[in-house]
Design a protein around this motif. Structure first.
Motif, PDB file in Angstrom:
ATOM      1  N   GLU A 234       0.858  -1.184   0.000  1.00  0.00           N
ATOM      2  CA  GLU A 234       0.000   0.000   0.000  1.00  0.00           C
ATOM      3  C   GLU A 234       0.890   1.229   0.000  1.00  0.00           C
ATOM      4  O   GLU A 234       1.585   1.513   0.979  1.00  0.00           O
ATOM      5  CB  GLU A 234      -0.909   0.004   1.224  1.00  0.00           C
ATOM      6  CG  GLU A 234      -1.884   1.167   1.203  1.00  0.00           C
ATOM      7  CD  GLU A 234      -2.769   1.205   2.431  1.00  0.00           C
ATOM      8  OE1 GLU A 234      -3.956   1.566   2.282  1.00  0.00           O
ATOM      9  OE2 GLU A 234      -2.294   0.877   3.527  1.00  0.00           O
ATOM     10  N   MET A 237      -2.637   6.989  -1.010  1.00  0.00           N
ATOM     11  CA  MET A 237      -3.885   7.201  -0.274  1.00  0.00           C
ATOM     12  C   MET A 237      -4.997   6.376  -0.913  1.00  0.00           C
ATOM     13  O   MET A 237      -4.955   6.077  -2.118  1.00  0.00           O
ATOM     14  CB  MET A 237      -4.241   8.688  -0.270  1.00  0.00           C
ATOM     15  CG  MET A 237      -3.272   9.543   0.536  1.00  0.00           C
ATOM     16  SD  MET A 237      -3.600  11.316   0.400  1.00  0.00           S
ATOM     17  CE  MET A 237      -5.228  11.427   1.154  1.00  0.00           C
ATOM     18  N   PRO A 238      -6.021   5.994  -0.134  1.00  0.00           N
ATOM     19  CA  PRO A 238      -7.094   5.154  -0.676  1.00  0.00           C
ATOM     20  C   PRO A 238      -7.806   5.749  -1.873  1.00  0.00           C
ATOM     21  O   PRO A 238      -8.231   5.019  -2.770  1.00  0.00           O
ATOM     22  CB  PRO A 238      -8.047   5.004   0.515  1.00  0.00           C
ATOM     23  CG  PRO A 238      -7.195   5.197   1.725  1.00  0.00           C
ATOM     24  CD  PRO A 238      -6.166   6.216   1.322  1.00  0.00           C
ATOM     25  N   ASN A 239      -7.938   7.063  -1.919  1.00  0.00           N
ATOM     26  CA  ASN A 239      -8.629   7.675  -3.061  1.00  0.00           C
ATOM     27  C   ASN A 239      -7.844   7.498  -4.354  1.00  0.00           C
ATOM     28  O   ASN A 239      -8.411   7.367  -5.436  1.00  0.00           O
ATOM     29  CB  ASN A 239      -8.887   9.153  -2.800  1.00  0.00           C
ATOM     30  CG  ASN A 239      -7.604   9.968  -2.659  1.00  0.00           C
ATOM     31  OD1 ASN A 239      -6.825   9.724  -1.743  1.00  0.00           O
ATOM     32  ND2 ASN A 239      -7.381  10.916  -3.559  1.00  0.00           N
ATOM     33  N   THR A 264      -6.018  -5.782  -1.046  1.00  0.00           N
ATOM     34  CA  THR A 264      -5.267  -4.656  -0.495  1.00  0.00           C
ATOM     35  C   THR A 264      -4.489  -5.062   0.743  1.00  0.00           C
ATOM     36  O   THR A 264      -4.937  -5.879   1.544  1.00  0.00           O
ATOM     37  CB  THR A 264      -6.199  -3.483  -0.150  1.00  0.00           C
ATOM     38  OG1 THR A 264      -7.186  -3.922   0.792  1.00  0.00           O
ATOM     39  CG2 THR A 264      -6.885  -2.958  -1.392  1.00  0.00           C
ATOM     40  N   ASN A 266      -1.958  -3.433   4.090  1.00  0.00           N
ATOM     41  CA  ASN A 266      -2.217  -2.422   5.114  1.00  0.00           C
ATOM     42  C   ASN A 266      -0.976  -1.618   5.498  1.00  0.00           C
ATOM     43  O   ASN A 266      -0.872  -1.141   6.625  1.00  0.00           O
ATOM     44  CB  ASN A 266      -2.786  -3.112   6.363  1.00  0.00           C
ATOM     45  CG  ASN A 266      -3.606  -2.182   7.224  1.00  0.00           C
ATOM     46  OD1 ASN A 266      -4.373  -1.370   6.714  1.00  0.00           O
ATOM     47  ND2 ASN A 266      -3.451  -2.290   8.530  1.00  0.00           N
ATOM     48  N   ARG A 268      -0.032   1.350   4.909  1.00  0.00           N
ATOM     49  CA  ARG A 268      -0.357   2.708   5.365  1.00  0.00           C
ATOM     50  C   ARG A 268      -1.488   2.709   6.388  1.00  0.00           C
ATOM     51  O   ARG A 268      -1.942   3.768   6.818  1.00  0.00           O
ATOM     52  CB  ARG A 268      -0.768   3.576   4.174  1.00  0.00           C
ATOM     53  CG  ARG A 268       0.360   3.917   3.223  1.00  0.00           C
ATOM     54  CD  ARG A 268      -0.172   4.572   1.952  1.00  0.00           C
ATOM     55  NE  ARG A 268      -1.034   5.712   2.237  1.00  0.00           N
ATOM     56  CZ  ARG A 268      -0.627   6.982   2.238  1.00  0.00           C
ATOM     57  NH1 ARG A 268       0.638   7.275   1.941  1.00  0.00           N
ATOM     58  NH2 ARG A 268      -1.460   7.966   2.495  1.00  0.00           N
ATOM     59  N   GLY A 269      -1.975   1.519   6.764  1.00  0.00           N
ATOM     60  CA  GLY A 269      -3.072   1.443   7.724  1.00  0.00           C
ATOM     61  C   GLY A 269      -4.428   1.724   7.113  1.00  0.00           C
ATOM     62  O   GLY A 269      -5.392   1.996   7.830  1.00  0.00           O
ATOM     63  N   CYS A 270      -4.527   1.681   5.771  1.00  0.00           N
ATOM     64  CA  CYS A 270      -5.774   2.073   5.093  1.00  0.00           C
ATOM     65  C   CYS A 270      -6.338   0.961   4.213  1.00  0.00           C
ATOM     66  O   CYS A 270      -7.094   1.233   3.271  1.00  0.00           O
ATOM     67  CB  CYS A 270      -5.534   3.316   4.238  1.00  0.00           C
ATOM     68  SG  CYS A 270      -4.928   4.740   5.144  1.00  0.00           S
ATOM     69  N   ALA A 273     -10.171   0.929   4.023  1.00  0.00           N
ATOM     70  CA  ALA A 273     -10.658   2.108   3.294  1.00  0.00           C
ATOM     71  C   ALA A 273     -10.396   1.965   1.798  1.00  0.00           C
ATOM     72  O   ALA A 273     -11.262   2.283   0.964  1.00  0.00           O
ATOM     73  CB  ALA A 273      -9.982   3.368   3.828  1.00  0.00           C
ATOM     74  N   ALA A 274      -9.212   1.486   1.436  1.00  0.00           N
ATOM     75  CA  ALA A 274      -8.888   1.317   0.013  1.00  0.00           C
ATOM     76  C   ALA A 274      -9.820   0.301  -0.643  1.00  0.00           C
ATOM     77  O   ALA A 274     -10.265   0.499  -1.782  1.00  0.00           O
ATOM     78  CB  ALA A 274      -7.429   0.874  -0.126  1.00  0.00           C
ATOM     79  N   GLU A 276     -12.902  -0.498   0.356  1.00  0.00           N
ATOM     80  CA  GLU A 276     -14.250   0.073   0.265  1.00  0.00           C
ATOM     81  C   GLU A 276     -14.345   1.065  -0.888  1.00  0.00           C
ATOM     82  O   GLU A 276     -15.314   1.041  -1.673  1.00  0.00           O
ATOM     83  CB  GLU A 276     -14.604   0.753   1.588  1.00  0.00           C
ATOM     84  CG  GLU A 276     -14.824  -0.230   2.722  1.00  0.00           C
ATOM     85  CD  GLU A 276     -15.168   0.430   4.045  1.00  0.00           C
ATOM     86  OE1 GLU A 276     -15.811  -0.213   4.878  1.00  0.00           O
ATOM     87  OE2 GLU A 276     -14.785   1.611   4.245  1.00  0.00           O
TER      88      GLU A 276
END
Length: 593
Positions: A234, A237-239, A264, A266, A268-270, A273-274, A276
């Motif tokens: 990762e 950013m998720p976006n 995905t 983790n 970045r810890g997201c 979110a990524a 979703e």
């Protein structure tokens, strides 16, 4: 001026770091974001669960210090089936004998339900592919997942190959899957391809490689195909990942004939979110692990994503109602602890120590109990995104007490566990007592300690005891005649008033010479389930013990100072009188001559 300074700071050359060993200048912004000014995913919502694929037994297993045994894998597999997974990646059969043997055991011993599809992973190399198909012989339906890395850093620094050569590896792997699948026609084969490190691959090149694979497999002609897009590392950013997914879905020529899957990680810890946002961007399927175990910082946590959907009123199509047992299996098979703050499953995730949080939770739950017809259909409780009971958690987990706690939390413990519904003024009185105790011990207080303190403060005033009494109503006035023990002395109390309490207070004031007035009074029945719980006594003698059916709360003004007390008894009148004596016991008790 302040905004101008901020803009200048962000556009000025990078300054040398204060600590040379922590040099941020070695890094660059993410370089593989596609241009997508007309992105559509931000305006979409998730309305149904994606296809779920568990990779616990492969991706999760390879990240363990001690990989699972066949017995542990079997236990985990059965748990995944019980949760409701229909696609389960069981291993890398060509990589180790235990992986091969586990696949054979599942198939030969008929452990695979009719509606569950096994998935296995293999590199795009012929001898490994041959071994993989051998491991799946006799399976009713199986997904063979082939991959090769496509990202720039691996092309240049690991393989030393250009884009055309990397694409050729993918094409060769796709053709080999076709050839070996034809040798086992009794099995329904699903082909899956991953451009490993998709997230760090130029998105247009990832489309090019996957299109070449689809040209071999021809999903439009009926071959079931999954194209899996991994954020192997990762790095954005998720976006940005969502933009990559939407770009890919728009530009893959045979998109309508393939299932687009996401995998995905983790870093970045997201990861959740990524995933979703990736579903919003067009993905159909999600790979991940329960509780997020995986390489480095872990895989996408399917349990969290599924429960996120659940909390939004969307059927996750996975059953986590028996969460404690599921978590135990995952933790024991992985030999990894569960963080107490892990979403949904951690020991403390439904726990409030903060006084304001506890008060809001208590008031919300009390409101729901009083308005059951209005609130039963929709969950709406402050600080609790879901009802803990839905995943097998007790309401006792919700509120715990330490020095940060307030009146609401203490009141919640006494109400839920022991049946005492303290009025607000009594909550304030007792919370002060508990806060002093918590500060003194410098730790969390257990429920039995709170109860013990409650009893010692209000219910077990050893030198104050109501003895025999009678109450008579004559001519509109109520006459109290009885005895009480105060500081070892038995005194006679005679008083008159408009009720039992006022006549008792009148007699107590007469005998002690003190000014006594009732400020607040409340009472309630104690739910039968709380009667005679350990440590709760109604105050009766041991040879004439009865259930404490009523609790009374009294606040008195004694010589200008305020004191609170509680009484319990099978009789409402006796509970009320004991409460008054309990409050009086808090005051200086020198008896008048």
């Amino acid at each position: 001026m302040r905004n101008e300074a901020a803009r200048t700071a962000t556009t000025s050359p990078k300054q040398a770091p204060k600590h040379a060993a922590f040099d941020y200048r070695k890094y660059r912004p993410f370089a593989f974001a596609p241009s997508l000014p007309d992105r559509t995913w931000p305006s979409k919502t998730i309305e149904k669960a994606p296809i779920w694929a568990s990779v616990d037994l492969r991706d999760g297993n390879q990240a363990l210090i001690d990989p699972m045994t066949i017995e542990q894998k079997m236990r985990f597999f059965k748990t995944l089936v019980g949760v409701g997974f229909k696609e389960i990646e069981i291993g890398f059969p060509s990589a180790a004998q235990v992986e091969f043997d586990f696949a054979r055991k599942l198939i030969e011993e008929s452990h695979v339900p009719e509606d569950v599809t096994l998935q296995v992973l293999v590199q795009a190399r012929e001898h490994l592919i041959a071994r993989t198909f051998e491991s799946l012989k006799g399976a009713k339906r199986a997904i063979v997942h082939v991959y090769n890395s496509t990202c720039k850093v691996q092309r240049e620094k690991v393989y030393g190959k250009d884009k055309a050569e990397i694409k050729e590896i993918a094409i060769t792997g796709a053709k080999l899957l076709q050839q070996y699948a034809a040798k086992y026609p009794e099995t329904e084969w699903v082909f899956q391809y991953s451009p490993e490190s998709f997230s760090q691959t130029e998105t247009e090149y990832a489309v090019e490689v996957c299109d070449a694979v689809c040209e071999v497999w021809q999903p439009a002609q009926g071959q079931e195909v999954i194209i899996n897009l991994p954020a192997t590392v990762e790095a954005s950013m998720p976006n940005v990942f969502a933009d990559q997914v939407e770009y890919f879905c728009r530009h893959l020529p045979q998109r309508e004939h393939v299932t687009v899957s996401l995998h995905t990680h983790n870093d970045r810890g997201c990861a959740v979110a990524a995933a979703e946002l990736g579903v919003l961007a067009g993905a159909d399927r999600i790979e991940g692990t329960l509780l997020g175990n995986g390489e480095r910082t872990g895989n996408m946590d399917i349990m969290v994503m599924a429960m996120n959907l659940f909390s939004q009123g969307i059927d996750p199509e996975l059953d986590f109602s028996n969460m404690s047992e599921i978590v135990q299996v995952v933790s024991e098979c992985n030999n990894l602890p569960i963080h107490p703050r892990h979403p949904y499953v951690g020991e403390l995730v439904f726990t409030a120590f903060s006084g304001s949080h506890q008060d809001a939770i208590k008031k919300s739950l009390d409101y729901n109990e009083k308005h059951q017809d209005e609130t039963n259909s929709v969950w709406d409780v402050a600080y609790l995104p879901i009802d803990p009971a839905h995943i097998g958690r007790s309401y006792q987990d919700v509120v715990r007490i330490n020095s940060q706690s307030g009146k609401g939390g203490v009141a919640y413990i006494l109400q839920r566990n022991y049946g005492f519904n303290l009025p607000r003024w009594m909550q304030i009185d007792f919370s002060g007592v508990i806060q002093q105790q918590a500060e003194k011990t410098a730790r969390e207080l257990q429920n039995d300690e709170i109860l013990q303190t409650f009893e010692e403060t209000y219910l077990k005033q050893g030198n104050f005891e109501l003895l025999d009494y009678t109450v008579n109503n004559k001519g509109g006035e109520v006459f109290f005649d009885g005895q009480a023990q105060i500081n070892g002395d038995v005194i006679t109390i005679d008083g008159t008033g408009n009720g039992p309490l006022s006549s008792f207070i009148d007699g107590l004031a007469r005998h002690t010479g003190k000014s006594i007035h009732v400020i607040n009074y409340a009472e309630h029945a104690i739910n039968p389930q709380h009667n005679n719980r350990d440590g709760i006594d109604d105050g009766s003698s041991s040879d004439n013990k009865t259930d404490a059916n009523a609790a009374a709360y009294i606040q008195l003004n004694v010589d200008g100072d305020v004191y609170s007390g509680i009484g319990t008894c099978s009789s409402t009148v006796s509970a009320m009188l004991k409460g008054a004596l309990s409050a009086f016991a808090q005051a200086p008790t020198t008896i008048a001559a």
